[in-house]
Scaffold this motif. Sequence first.
Motif, PDB file in Angstrom:
ATOM      1  N   VAL A  83      -0.947   6.798   3.717  1.00 14.91           N
ATOM      2  CA  VAL A  83      -0.723   7.861   2.732  1.00 14.91           C
ATOM      3  C   VAL A  83      -1.086   7.312   1.369  1.00 14.91           C
ATOM      4  N   GLY A  84      -1.932   8.056   0.675  1.00  6.62           N
ATOM      5  CA  GLY A  84      -2.320   7.630  -0.667  1.00  6.62           C
ATOM      6  C   GLY A  84      -1.451   8.255  -1.741  1.00  6.62           C
ATOM      7  N   ALA A  85      -1.125   7.431  -2.788  1.00  3.53           N
ATOM      8  CA  ALA A  85      -0.376   7.905  -3.968  1.00  3.53           C
ATOM      9  C   ALA A  85      -1.196   7.484  -5.181  1.00  3.53           C
ATOM     10  N   HIS A  86      -2.209   8.295  -5.512  1.00  5.90           N
ATOM     11  CA  HIS A  86      -3.230   7.857  -6.476  1.00  5.90           C
ATOM     12  C   HIS A  86      -2.707   7.762  -7.904  1.00  5.90           C
ATOM     13  N   ARG A  87      -1.487   8.185  -8.168  1.00  5.68           N
ATOM     14  CA  ARG A  87      -0.928   8.066  -9.521  1.00  5.68           C
ATOM     15  C   ARG A  87       0.249   7.093  -9.552  1.00  5.68           C
ATOM     16  N   ASP A  88       0.407   6.248  -8.505  1.00  3.88           N
ATOM     17  CA  ASP A  88       1.454   5.231  -8.506  1.00  3.88           C
ATOM     18  C   ASP A  88       1.259   4.313  -9.709  1.00  3.88           C
ATOM     19  N   GLY A  89       2.354   3.883 -10.325  1.00  4.31           N
ATOM     20  CA  GLY A  89       2.261   3.107 -11.568  1.00  4.31           C
ATOM     21  C   GLY A  89       2.607   1.654 -11.445  1.00  4.31           C
ATOM     22  N   ASP A  90       2.634   1.079 -10.247  1.00  3.96           N
ATOM     23  CA  ASP A  90       2.970  -0.339 -10.122  1.00  3.96           C
ATOM     24  C   ASP A  90       2.022  -1.222 -10.916  1.00  3.96           C
ATOM     25  N   LEU A  91       0.722  -0.903 -10.933  1.00  3.73           N
ATOM     26  CA  LEU A  91      -0.277  -1.706 -11.658  1.00  3.73           C
ATOM     27  C   LEU A  91      -0.709  -1.018 -12.936  1.00  3.73           C
ATOM     28  N   GLY A  92       0.056  -0.089 -13.401  1.00  7.96           N
ATOM     29  CA  GLY A  92      -0.266   0.643 -14.616  1.00  7.96           C
ATOM     30  C   GLY A  92      -0.345   2.119 -14.333  1.00  7.96           C
ATOM     31  N   ASN A  93      -0.352   2.884 -15.393  1.00  7.34           N
ATOM     32  CA  ASN A  93      -0.330   4.330 -15.262  1.00  7.34           C
ATOM     33  C   ASN A  93      -1.518   4.799 -14.447  1.00  7.34           C
ATOM     34  N   GLU A  94      -1.214   5.508 -13.379  1.00 10.40           N
ATOM     35  CA  GLU A  94      -2.200   6.094 -12.479  1.00 10.40           C
ATOM     36  C   GLU A  94      -3.129   5.042 -11.888  1.00 10.40           C
ATOM     37  N   ALA A  95      -2.630   3.831 -11.753  1.00  9.18           N
ATOM     38  CA  ALA A  95      -3.428   2.794 -11.090  1.00  9.18           C
ATOM     39  C   ALA A  95      -3.545   3.118  -9.600  1.00  9.18           C
ATOM     40  N   GLY A  96      -2.466   3.665  -9.002  1.00  2.72           N
ATOM     41  CA  GLY A  96      -2.512   4.122  -7.629  1.00  2.72           C
ATOM     42  C   GLY A  96      -2.056   3.099  -6.606  1.00  2.72           C
ATOM     43  N   ALA A  97      -1.729   3.583  -5.416  1.00  5.01           N
ATOM     44  CA  ALA A  97      -1.299   2.733  -4.304  1.00  5.01           C
ATOM     45  C   ALA A  97      -1.513   3.509  -3.000  1.00  5.01           C
ATOM     46  N   ALA A  98      -1.408   2.783  -1.915  1.00  7.09           N
ATOM     47  CA  ALA A  98      -1.461   3.403  -0.582  1.00  7.09           C
ATOM     48  C   ALA A  98      -0.374   2.771   0.272  1.00  7.09           C
ATOM     49  N   PHE A  99       0.146   3.565   1.222  1.00 12.69           N
ATOM     50  CA  PHE A  99       1.292   3.129   2.018  1.00 12.69           C
ATOM     51  C   PHE A  99       0.951   3.225   3.506  1.00 12.69           C
ATOM     52  N   ILE A 100       1.352   2.168   4.216  1.00 11.91           N
ATOM     53  CA  ILE A 100       1.160   2.134   5.655  1.00 11.91           C
ATOM     54  C   ILE A 100       2.513   2.384   6.325  1.00 11.91           C
ATOM     55  N   PHE A 101       2.538   3.355   7.280  1.00 10.69           N
ATOM     56  CA  PHE A 101       3.727   3.640   8.081  1.00 10.69           C
ATOM     57  C   PHE A 101       3.364   3.446   9.559  1.00 10.69           C
ATOM     58  N   VAL A 102       4.282   2.900  10.300  1.00  5.44           N
ATOM     59  CA  VAL A 102       4.081   2.743  11.742  1.00  5.44           C
ATOM     60  C   VAL A 102       5.253   3.389  12.469  1.00  5.44           C
TER      61      VAL A 102
END
Length: 999
Positions: A83-102
Amino acid sequence: MKLGKLFNIDMSSSTNVTACHSPQRRWGPIMNARTVLINFVVFFLGASGVAHALEEAKLLSMDGVAGDEFGRSVDLDGDTAIVGAHRDGDLGNEAGAAFIFVRNGLNWDQQAKLLPGDGFPGDRFGVSVAVDGSTAVVGSAFDDGSGAVYVFTRSGTNWVQDAKITVFFGVVFGFSVDVDGDRIVVGDPLDSSDSMVRQGAAYVFRRRAGGWVQEAKLIAGNAAQDDRFGRRVSISGDRVIVGAPLNDENGSGSGAAYIFFRESGSEWVEEEPLLPDDPLVNANFGTSVAIDGNRAIVGAYRDDALGTNSGSAYIFSRSVEGQGSNDWGDPFKVVASDGAPFDQFGTSVSFSGEFALVGAPLADSGQLSDVGAAYVYRFVEGSDEGEMEPSFLFHGKLTACNGSGADSFGEAVSIDGERALAGARYDDEKGASAGAAYVFGIDVTSPIITCPSDLVSECTSTEGAVVTFSVTATDNQDPSPTIVSDPPSGSTFPVGDTIVSSTATDISGNFSTCSFLVTVADVTAPSLTCPSNMSVECSGPDGAMVNFPSFTVTDDCDPDVVVSATPLSGSVFPLGDTSVTVTATDASGNSDECMFTVTVADTTGPDVVCPQDISVECTGTSGEEVSFTVTATDVCDLNPSVTADPASGTVFTFGETTVTGMSMDASGNTSSCTFTVTVQDTVAPQIQCPNDIIVQSEGPGGANVSFTVTASDICDTAPSVVSSPPSGSLFPVGSTTVVNTATDASGNQVMCTFEVIVEALVAPLDGSMDGGNQVNVFGTGFNDPSVLFGVNMATVVSFTSNRIVVRTPPGTGTVDVTVINMDSSMLVLSSAYTYVDPVIAARFGNVNVGLGNREDVLLLNGLAGDAERIVQVDPGSPFSLRMELPSSRVTSRYAMWAWRGLSDPNTLTEGPSDLGMFCMEPPFVVSPINPPRKIWNLLFHTSQLGVPDFPSDPAPYTFFSRPGRAMPITVTFQGLIRDDGARVPEGFSITNAVVLQIE
């Protein structure tokens, strides 16, 4: 467009049922939450069911916050979801992140949060995502102003960045991505590198030992400015599909999609573009694309099929004649069955096997706007009879169980096997637009249907037969799959074979079919009833013409049964029995046969004529000879026989003789007539009586006398003789006249008389009476005695020839005995009597106090000495004796005796003890002194004291009691059984107090 091009399925009766997860669990097990999908309509069967899916989990990032837009992009591969979260702010505003679920059993667990090694604010890492096995691809479309793609690989449960892929002249490289095995396809819809602004491009990369290398750059053969080629990409094996939603080939903004095929090595060849066959301006066909094997789906989210921007999707299937075949055929167009303007159905699409998934992120739910939904379609094979071509049918609608307005559920979707994943990037559970994604399990297992074996039924009417049967089905999700049979059970099946097709459809629309054969056979012969056997009278020597009555024939299946008879009705039947055979045959060849007999009978006897009566006078005992003639005629027999009995010329004996003239025809019918031949006798016989007879009497009744009377006649050799009284009769004393009559055969009579005199001989009676009970009688003989009493009736005990024994009742009276002699004389004897029956008496004694204050003696007093204590019972009134002690503490025991009769005390009949109060302390020894005979004991304890005898005089009994005790004794008589078995009524009692006082 083929069947299924536009599925506007009625969902007015469908129901969305969703089960939300508990707030304490972000990822619930399958059985804790589920979604029931909307009606799956099976068009070619005309049946419908409710599709079924399980909302397995709502996925949320563990560190999600407002504005992350988790769910902007999603992809699913087996038990792994990204699942992509393209506005995640861990690396800065709207830097983005993706999450793996199993998936772990029934739960979905977050396994990793993917971040680029060089992430920077505004990169929008996660704007697109894809996963295949242990490879995850994340697009970062705004990285360094040109875009990039990051590749991650899984080792165990860890995900490591494997590569960062970039290209020259990229604009938004990574806006769309997909991965299949060792190849990645990346879209850049704003690529302008080929001198056309925003024409777009797509790139294919292949994994090699040293990393990922570019294998091809894909450009549409008819590319034009602003086509946005590469907005969405998908790869499956050797084929890639690329969407160009603003392509103008079929009208401004109508859109297109392109298939590229890898022929050999790394050479990719463009196949014929995919276009809708009902293009609409600004439909944006190609907004979303997906390919899986030989099927592809293209979304057109701005199609106005159900209103402005309601959206649609097109499903293409490729011919498999060759691997390079580009014949994708005509598309099936699908729209949301409950679609509405601005739903934007087709914004996202996904394909897996026989399932297609289409997202409509702006679909409304009730009063909530833009909640979003996703629609599942399933491929259905065409029927063998050609009634339906292969098509995709609506399977169900997915919605978030706790969705709210503007969530945009379904903007990104993915389906793999039996699971679907949908993003809702504006979900607010973890903050405004923090986002979420939902995993659904899809029921794809068809029910197991069981048809009965082929059925054979007998037709019951001309229409056939009503046949009932049972088809059963089981399903892994639906406890009651819908079963439809054609024809249904209970239908009227025609004669012959009918194939019954049965379909079981579960709640998810999965179905299975089976069939069996129903044969309605006419194997029952008609029911034919012949008339009863017929009998007609012959009308001439040849017989008679006979017409039959109508035959009765019934058949459940054939109303027109053919009936034939041999011989035919109306034939001339000969004299005698003729068997007629009747056959009934129905249309199926079943036949029934019956037979009856036609009898042409000659039942009329000949017409016979006798002569008049004949009368002659007898001249001797042998009779007279008489001659005569009898004649006869017959309708059916020209020569009937004629006889007479007796025959003409016979010698007829004295008296009347009836002559029967008889005639018999050939059929055995006889007729007769009669006449009388009379041989007369008019002369009376002669009779001879004896002289008078004198005899002595043999007893009181008289004497038996025998005699002989004779008679003779000319025509009768033995005339009858009757005497009154007859010979041998008992004649009374005195004279008796005997009348004798002789009668011959003709009734002629003669009479004579004589006297029988009996002289009497009788001896006198004598007798005596003994005590009123026995009578002795002496004489020649006497009849039964008659016994009379002055007061009471006596009873005759025995009776012999010279003695009568009678029994008188108790008391005093007179008895009269009357004896009747043989000559009717009487002897009367009279005697007074007195008869006494012994009475029943009981005694009990006074109490004497012994010495030492230890011994008490109970003495039985004599009758005269203690009369007030004697109870006398009338004979025939037996009694029992009971002693009762008071309820106070008693330590003594007593014995009582009762016997019958004053003169015979030994005839006492012992009876059971009737005990009163029991001794509550240990018993004391009771010892008899001079024990009496025949004692009936009554003891106040559990054991009974046996005493062998009772003396003629009263004897004392010794017993022990405590000093200072006084006790009354109550004696009660009730129902003792006597030796003759009689009883007296209960309740007769007497009470006597015996006081024991020990100093």
